[in-house]
Design a protein around this motif. Structure first.
Motif, mmCIF file in Angstrom:
data_model
loop_
_atom_site.group_PDB
_atom_site.id
_atom_site.type_symbol
_atom_site.label_atom_id
_atom_site.label_comp_id
_atom_site.label_asym_id
_atom_site.label_seq_id
_atom_site.Cartn_x
_atom_site.Cartn_y
_atom_site.Cartn_z
ATOM 1 N N GLY A 209 0.800 -1.219 0.000
ATOM 2 C CA GLY A 209 0.000 0.000 0.000
ATOM 3 C C GLY A 209 0.824 1.255 0.000
ATOM 4 N N HIS A 210 0.225 2.323 -0.513
ATOM 5 C CA HIS A 210 0.892 3.623 -0.573
ATOM 6 C C HIS A 210 0.304 4.595 0.439
ATOM 7 C CE1 HIS A 210 3.791 3.238 -3.924
ATOM 8 N NE2 HIS A 210 3.099 2.124 -4.063
ATOM 9 N N ASN A 211 1.076 5.621 0.706
ATOM 10 C CA ASN A 211 0.798 6.484 1.850
ATOM 11 C C ASN A 211 0.189 7.821 1.450
ATOM 12 O OD1 ASN A 211 0.958 6.531 4.700
ATOM 13 N ND2 ASN A 211 2.718 7.892 4.629
ATOM 14 N N ASP A 212 -0.575 7.846 0.361
ATOM 15 C CA ASP A 212 -1.110 9.103 -0.165
ATOM 16 C C ASP A 212 -1.961 9.855 0.857
ATOM 17 O OD1 ASP A 212 -0.756 8.995 -3.508
ATOM 18 O OD2 ASP A 212 -0.625 7.106 -2.436
ATOM 19 N N LEU A 213 -2.661 9.126 1.719
ATOM 20 C CA LEU A 213 -3.466 9.760 2.762
ATOM 21 C C LEU A 213 -2.838 9.592 4.145
ATOM 22 C CD1 LEU A 213 -7.056 8.719 1.569
ATOM 23 C CD2 LEU A 213 -5.954 10.954 1.330
ATOM 24 N N GLY A 214 -1.581 9.128 4.178
ATOM 25 C CA GLY A 214 -0.910 8.936 5.462
ATOM 26 C C GLY A 214 -1.445 7.755 6.254
ATOM 27 N N LEU A 215 -2.079 6.793 5.570
ATOM 28 C CA LEU A 215 -2.761 5.697 6.261
ATOM 29 C C LEU A 215 -2.158 4.320 5.992
ATOM 30 C CD1 LEU A 215 -6.458 6.834 5.613
ATOM 31 C CD2 LEU A 215 -5.194 6.992 7.768
ATOM 32 N N ALA A 216 -1.050 4.250 5.260
ATOM 33 C CA ALA A 216 -0.521 2.947 4.836
ATOM 34 C C ALA A 216 -0.223 2.024 6.017
ATOM 35 C CB ALA A 216 0.739 3.136 3.983
ATOM 36 N N VAL A 217 0.481 2.517 7.027
ATOM 37 C CA VAL A 217 0.830 1.665 8.177
ATOM 38 C C VAL A 217 -0.432 1.243 8.920
ATOM 39 C CG1 VAL A 217 1.973 1.644 10.441
ATOM 40 C CG2 VAL A 217 3.189 2.511 8.435
ATOM 41 N N ALA A 218 -1.349 2.171 9.151
ATOM 42 C CA ALA A 218 -2.604 1.848 9.842
ATOM 43 C C ALA A 218 -3.405 0.799 9.057
ATOM 44 C CB ALA A 218 -3.435 3.112 10.037
ATOM 45 N N ASN A 219 -3.432 0.947 7.725
ATOM 46 C CA ASN A 219 -4.130 -0.032 6.877
ATOM 47 C C ASN A 219 -3.530 -1.424 7.039
ATOM 48 O OD1 ASN A 219 -5.859 1.886 5.841
ATOM 49 N ND2 ASN A 219 -4.749 2.167 3.924
ATOM 50 N N PHE A 220 -2.188 -1.489 7.053
ATOM 51 C CA PHE A 220 -1.505 -2.781 7.152
ATOM 52 C C PHE A 220 -1.779 -3.452 8.496
ATOM 53 C CE2 PHE A 220 2.135 -2.845 3.828
ATOM 54 C CZ PHE A 220 1.279 -2.375 2.854
ATOM 55 N N LEU A 221 -1.771 -2.674 9.574
ATOM 56 C CA LEU A 221 -2.003 -3.254 10.905
ATOM 57 C C LEU A 221 -3.427 -3.799 11.006
ATOM 58 C CD1 LEU A 221 -0.123 -0.620 13.104
ATOM 59 C CD2 LEU A 221 0.664 -2.903 12.433
ATOM 60 N N GLY A 239 9.228 5.663 -1.760
ATOM 61 C CA GLY A 239 8.519 5.032 -2.864
ATOM 62 C C GLY A 239 7.784 6.048 -3.712
ATOM 63 N N GLU A 240 6.996 5.551 -4.653
ATOM 64 C CA GLU A 240 6.220 6.406 -5.560
ATOM 65 C C GLU A 240 5.382 7.413 -4.771
ATOM 66 O OE1 GLU A 240 5.712 6.604 -8.836
ATOM 67 O OE2 GLU A 240 6.469 4.776 -9.738
ATOM 68 N N ARG A 241 5.265 8.609 -5.300
ATOM 69 C CA ARG A 241 4.414 9.675 -4.748
ATOM 70 C C ARG A 241 4.698 9.887 -3.248
ATOM 71 N NH1 ARG A 241 1.115 6.123 -6.979
ATOM 72 N NH2 ARG A 241 -0.051 5.886 -5.046
ATOM 73 N N ALA A 242 3.726 9.602 -2.381
ATOM 74 C CA ALA A 242 3.911 9.830 -0.936
ATOM 75 C C ALA A 242 4.601 8.656 -0.257
ATOM 76 C CB ALA A 242 2.552 10.087 -0.275
ATOM 77 N N GLY A 243 5.029 7.681 -1.042
ATOM 78 C CA GLY A 243 5.795 6.569 -0.483
ATOM 79 C C GLY A 243 4.964 5.352 -0.129
#
Length: 533
Positions: A209-221, A239-243
């Motif tokens: 997942g990508h972090n465009d909304l700053g939620l990637a880590v929360a999504n993964f957990l 990574g791409e865009r916001a990482g």
């Protein structure tokens, strides 16, 4: 392995998706250095590149397979579109690895099917099934990704995953390609897959997942709570865009809060056993290495590895920490490999003490590299009374992880002051051994140096980022300079460290220009391929 596994598999894609970050391009040797450190860190899978994308990527995957893909080492993986030529290139590059994986993908969302692939659902389903089976003919470990899974119609997603697993996929990866979902939505997608894909028990569920909304880590957990057992992440979240989802944040969240996550993995709530295979003491070193080589600085307030992550400015916080660290700290800085920056060496230290300390810090240097680094160490030790571990890291990284040695800085001389026009004289050694000297006037000393260098090198470029960081505290601190410059649509980075920041600035700029000059010489333009973002 099945989804019943009671640990979380860490799949690192720093060398593939992380490298897609603008300006983060790495050469083969730099990729190898990072891959070796990822192995020390304890990642389970290293996605070493996209073998079909370019000859450079192919060689990087092959070299990492040979040197890092050893017995008891990590699984080495290459990305491949669901196309025979891609899969064949991946299989060939991965041949030397003891444990290898082909990761093949195709888009499945209606918006991608209509505007990118221009194929029907039936066609995509047939391609996914056929190409997974083709990848399976080369190796037993095959991962399949339905690109833009988070925006794919659930019923079609279940159908594609079932077909991919039946064709031999041992891992199915669910990418949030555009970083669109929220944690509850992402958790529900994983839950829906477990409940609706009949053969899902035959594969590991992975997430990307990508972090465009700053939620990637929360999504993964949230995905872990719902049954995902592999996390695809990058060091420092590059990574791409916001990482991408950040490896260090995921690992430490699972470590610090393991009693919360234990029941979701079928463990006793009070179990102290780690949920991943990561050696957390290698986290900070790995973060620094990736930051230095990619030229992507870590923001000071970045969780886990930022400069301020363990700093306490507030008087109330400082008072509490002094009385009991647990009042305001949820983890010990030593857990991620941060030391107290103890002074270890000085100008009277010998080569043996230098070599021994570098080994303790995890550096494996050849005799030539050791000699070069020792000369630099002695030079710095003459200027600084005390050399810290952080200084040593900066010296060694600066000396052994340089750009192609085409142009070399021989002399930098600057005249500046409150009532003077900043003037710089530089001497560079050209790739054919000729020494060229030129001078320029600028708005400041660094600007004057760069203008003088440009007059010698004469490669048009646009400087888009310049930053200086102090390695340690004190007036005699080593300064690390990171610059990024743009040529046409490509971005090149340069990095250098020196007690004189003007010299470091010149060296960093020449490093970036060398990368640019090397790219112009080889004209290695990667084929335009659609990558899993």
């Amino acid at each position: 392995m099945t989804n019943k596994t009671d640990r979380v598999i860490i799949f690192d894609t720093t060398l593939r998706d992380g490298e897609q970050c603008p300006g983060a391009t790495l050469n083969i040797d730099e990729k190898l250095v990072i891959a070796k450190q990822l192995a020390r860190l304890g990642v389970d899978v290293i996605e070493a590149g996209f073998a079909f994308a370019s000859p450079g990527d192919f060689e990087a995957v092959k070299k990492i397979s040979q040197i890092v893909g050893i017995e008891n080492g990590p699984i080495i993986c290459s990305l491949a579109r669901a196309i025979k030529a891609d899969i064949e290139a991946a299989a060939e590059a991965l041949k030397p690895a003891v444990n290898a994986r082909i990761h093949t993908f195709i888009s499945t969302s209606d918006i991608h099917l209509e505007y990118q692939l221009r194929k029907s659902r039936a066609e995509v389903l047939a391609i996914a099934e056929e190409m997974v089976a083709y990848a399976k003919s080369f190796m037993t470990d095959v991962e399949f990704s339905p690109m833009d899974a988070a925006r794919t119609d659930p019923e079609f997603l279940y159908q594609v995953l079932e077909a991919a697993i039946a064709a031999g996929a041992t891992t199915v990866n669910i990418p949030d390609t555009v970083g669109y979902t929220t944690p509850s939505e992402f958790g529900a997608i994983i839950k829906g897959i477990i409940e609706n894909v009949p053969n899902i028990d035959q594969a590991i569920i992975s997430v990307h997942g990508h972090n465009d909304l700053g939620l990637a880590v929360a999504n993964f957990l949230e995905a872990v709570k719902n049954g995902a057992r592999q996390l695809e992440c990058t060091i420092n979240g590059i990574g791409e865009r916001a990482g991408n989802a950040s490896l260090e944040e995921l690992v430490m969240a699972l470590h610090v809060r393991r009693q919360y996550f234990n029941p979701y993995l079928g463990r006793a709530a009070d179990s102290q056993e780690s949920l991943t295979n990561i050696d957390t003491k290698q986290i900070y070193k790995t973060s620094r290495l990736v930051s230095n080589l990619t030229g992507m600085l870590v923001q000071a307030n970045k969780a886990i590895v930022g400069a301020n992550a363990f700093a306490h400015e507030s008087g109330i916080h400082q008072d509490g920490v002094l009385k009991n660290r647990l009042t305001y700290e949820i983890m010990d800085a030593k857990l991620i490999g941060l030391t107290d920056n103890q002074i270890v060496l000085g100008k009277h230290s010998g080569r043996n003490a230098f070599r021994t300390r570098l080994k303790e810090l995890g550096f494996e240097l050849s005799d030539t590299e050791l000699n070069k680094a020792f000369v630099r160490f002695k030079d710095v030790a003459d200027k600084k009374k005390e050399i810290s571990d952080w200084d040593l890291e900066a010296i060694v990284n600066d000396e052994i992880q340089q750009a192609p040695d085409l142009f070399r800085v021989e002399l930098v001389q600057v005249s500046c002051g409150s009532n003077a026009r900043p003037t710089a004289t530089v001497t560079l050694r050209t790739p054919n051994g000729e020494e060229l000297t030129d001078a320029a006037i600028g708005t400041g000393p660094v600007d004057a140096v760069y203008k003088a260098i440009n007059r010698v090198v004469n490669v048009p470029n646009e400087l888009i980022e310049f930053s200086v960081q102090s390695v340690t505290a004190g007036i005699d601190a080593i300064g690390e300079v990171t610059i990024r410059l743009r040529y046409e649509s490509r971005v090149f980075s340069g990095h250098a460290a020196n007690t004189d920041i003007i010299v470091a600035s010149a060296q960093a700029y020449v490093n970036a220009l060398n990368r640019l000059y090397s790219a112009l010489q080889t004209q290695e333009k990667p084929e335009e391929v659609s990558a899993l973002h």
